[in-house]
Design a protein around this motif. Sequence first.
Motif: not given
Length: 163
Positions: A105, A110, A122
């Motif tokens: 990221s 992202r 994430e």
Amino acid sequence: MLKLGALGALMVFALLFGTASAQEGQTDNPIRIAIQAFIVSQVTAEDGTTEERLTESETARPGQVVEYRVTATNQDPTTLPAGTVSVTGPIPEGASYVDGSATPSSQQVRTEFSADGQTFSEPPVLAGETVVDPADYAAVRWTLLVPLEPQQEVRFVYRVVIE
């Protein structure tokens, strides 16, 4: 032996505006995807230092590390807005994700992971309340946080170990 060439045509797709998808070589989506698979080897030089060597390949044996390079190109004559292009690379059956190997990221992208190939986040990735070991990830996804200009290319990488 895992056949990497056939896998490549099925494994990576791009989402535009969350609805359309494209596979390698498909032309009805403004995003063109190109996939390369490389066997990663450690080579020792005459001076004793080691370095990585990447060899493009269509097959891999158990224990080998494979680096996938995914290139997405905007073939549309217009700029695609930030946040509308996502590229997903599933972890193939018979392989484990190499922790920390995916394009990370940043302010421009992202990077998220999935335990089931459907729900992304994430790290840490959760399956229920359990933290999923990165080796057990099912997919990696990158979402562009910046516009993608006409003919602009972006490249993403990730590695797996063949089981």
